[in-house]
Write a protein that holds these residues in place. Structure first.
Motif, PDB file in Angstrom:
ATOM      1  N   LEU A   1       0.835  -1.198   0.000  1.00 18.93           N
ATOM      2  CA  LEU A   1       0.000   0.000   0.000  1.00 18.93           C
ATOM      3  C   LEU A   1       0.872   1.250   0.000  1.00 18.93           C
ATOM      4  O   LEU A   1       1.769   1.386   0.832  1.00 18.93           O
ATOM      5  N   ALA A   2       0.594   2.158  -0.938  1.00 19.72           N
ATOM      6  CA  ALA A   2       1.300   3.437  -0.956  1.00 19.72           C
ATOM      7  C   ALA A   2       0.805   4.291   0.208  1.00 19.72           C
ATOM      8  O   ALA A   2       1.578   4.984   0.855  1.00 19.72           O
ATOM      9  N   GLU A   3      -0.511   4.246   0.443  1.00 19.38           N
ATOM     10  CA  GLU A   3      -1.097   4.996   1.556  1.00 19.38           C
ATOM     11  C   GLU A   3      -2.538   4.548   1.772  1.00 19.38           C
ATOM     12  O   GLU A   3      -3.066   3.733   1.031  1.00 19.38           O
ATOM     13  N   TYR A   4      -3.142   5.117   2.803  1.00 20.88           N
ATOM     14  CA  TYR A   4      -4.557   4.901   3.080  1.00 20.88           C
ATOM     15  C   TYR A   4      -5.124   6.229   3.533  1.00 20.88           C
ATOM     16  O   TYR A   4      -4.386   7.128   3.958  1.00 20.88           O
ATOM     17  N   ALA A   5      -6.443   6.369   3.449  1.00 24.40           N
ATOM     18  CA  ALA A   5      -7.065   7.617   3.900  1.00 24.40           C
ATOM     19  C   ALA A   5      -8.539   7.379   4.178  1.00 24.40           C
ATOM     20  O   ALA A   5      -9.175   6.538   3.536  1.00 24.40           O
ATOM     21  N   PHE A   6      -9.054   8.113   5.157  1.00 18.86           N
ATOM     22  CA  PHE A   6     -10.496   8.196   5.367  1.00 18.86           C
ATOM     23  C   PHE A   6     -10.961   9.408   4.575  1.00 18.86           C
ATOM     24  O   PHE A   6     -10.494  10.527   4.812  1.00 18.86           O
ATOM     25  N   VAL A   7     -11.829   9.175   3.599  1.00 15.49           N
ATOM     26  CA  VAL A   7     -12.232  10.267   2.712  1.00 15.49           C
ATOM     27  C   VAL A   7     -13.749  10.421   2.701  1.00 15.49           C
ATOM     28  O   VAL A   7     -14.483   9.445   2.845  1.00 15.49           O
ATOM     29  N   PRO A   8     -14.219  11.672   2.507  1.00 16.21           N
ATOM     30  CA  PRO A   8     -15.656  11.849   2.321  1.00 16.21           C
ATOM     31  C   PRO A   8     -16.098  11.061   1.083  1.00 16.21           C
ATOM     32  O   PRO A   8     -15.328  10.924   0.126  1.00 16.21           O
ATOM     33  N   VAL A   9     -17.320  10.555   1.117  1.00 19.27           N
ATOM     34  CA  VAL A   9     -17.810   9.718   0.019  1.00 19.27           C
ATOM     35  C   VAL A   9     -17.682  10.437  -1.327  1.00 19.27           C
ATOM     36  O   VAL A   9     -17.301   9.830  -2.328  1.00 19.27           O
ATOM     37  N   GLU A  10     -17.944  11.757  -1.363  1.00 15.76           N
ATOM     38  CA  GLU A  10     -17.847  12.489  -2.638  1.00 15.76           C
ATOM     39  C   GLU A  10     -16.419  12.436  -3.190  1.00 15.76           C
ATOM     40  O   GLU A  10     -16.214  12.369  -4.396  1.00 15.76           O
ATOM     41  N   ARG A  11     -15.427  12.492  -2.310  1.00 14.87           N
ATOM     42  CA  ARG A  11     -14.032  12.441  -2.775  1.00 14.87           C
ATOM     43  C   ARG A  11     -13.675  11.040  -3.265  1.00 14.87           C
ATOM     44  O   ARG A  11     -12.838  10.874  -4.159  1.00 14.87           O
ATOM     45  N   ALA A  12     -14.295  10.022  -2.687  1.00  8.90           N
ATOM     46  CA  ALA A  12     -14.033   8.640  -3.100  1.00  8.90           C
ATOM     47  C   ALA A  12     -14.308   8.467  -4.588  1.00  8.90           C
ATOM     48  O   ALA A  12     -13.614   7.720  -5.271  1.00  8.90           O
ATOM     49  N   ARG A  13     -15.285   9.204  -5.094  1.00  6.94           N
ATOM     50  CA  ARG A  13     -15.632   9.089  -6.518  1.00  6.94           C
ATOM     51  C   ARG A  13     -14.452   9.436  -7.418  1.00  6.94           C
ATOM     52  O   ARG A  13     -14.281   8.862  -8.490  1.00  6.94           O
ATOM     53  N   ARG A  14     -13.608  10.375  -6.969  1.00  6.84           N
ATOM     54  CA  ARG A  14     -12.457  10.784  -7.787  1.00  6.84           C
ATOM     55  C   ARG A  14     -11.276   9.823  -7.643  1.00  6.84           C
ATOM     56  O   ARG A  14     -10.384   9.812  -8.479  1.00  6.84           O
TER      57      ARG A  14
END
Length: 152
Positions: free
Chosen positions: A109-122
């Motif tokens: 894994l290069a990284e991980y993140a908790f993202v808002p659902v709208e950002r997940a789309r990108r």
């Protein structure tokens, strides 16, 4: 007329989980070997159940020993000659101490993140985004979904 029987399909099987933080952001991982981000998870090994594979993959990728909840989505995709089956389980909300314990697997894994659902789309591929929307809907209404799609 001959009685030719086709061999049964042997789809690849993968399992993963969807996790959230206290702000309803979704946990995504950035695998070093894929172009797009993804939910944590991976291939089901021979003789392993999808749930066991999900637990093992989350442990390997993130260093967490998760308590995996109900099955949210089973998705069949057209990847490969026999297709691919994805099992996505509910990992629930990770409290701050569990989030702090995440250690991404070096080299995987290069990284991980908790993202808002709208950002997940990108961050996700289009088929993975469609899968995530089904996962979120299944989690919201408590009804497991079965989905068929093109390549993920």
């Amino acid at each position: 007329m001959g009685t030719h029987e086709a061999a049964p399909a042997r789809p690849q099987v993968s399992a993963g989980a969807v996790f959230f933080d206290d702000d309803d952001r979704v946990l995504l991982v950035d695998p070093t070997y894929k172009k797009f981000w993804n939910l944590p998870g991976g291939a089901v090994d021979v003789g392993e159940t999808p749930r066991a594979a999900c637990v093992r993959e989350v442990r390997e990728e993130l260093g967490l020993d998760p308590s995996i909840g109900p099955l949210l989505v089973v998705a069949w995709t057209a990847n490969g000659p026999d297709g691919k089956l994805f099992f996505v389980f509910d990992g629930g909300v990770l409290p701050p101490d569990r989030r702090a314990a995440i250690v991404p697997a070096p080299g995987e894994l290069a990284e991980y993140a908790f993202v808002p659902v709208e950002r997940a789309r990108r961050l996700l591929s289009e088929p993975q985004w469609i899968l995530l929307t089904e996962v979120l809907a299944a989690r919201a209404d408590g009804v497991t979904r079965y989905v068929e799609s093109g390549q993920v």
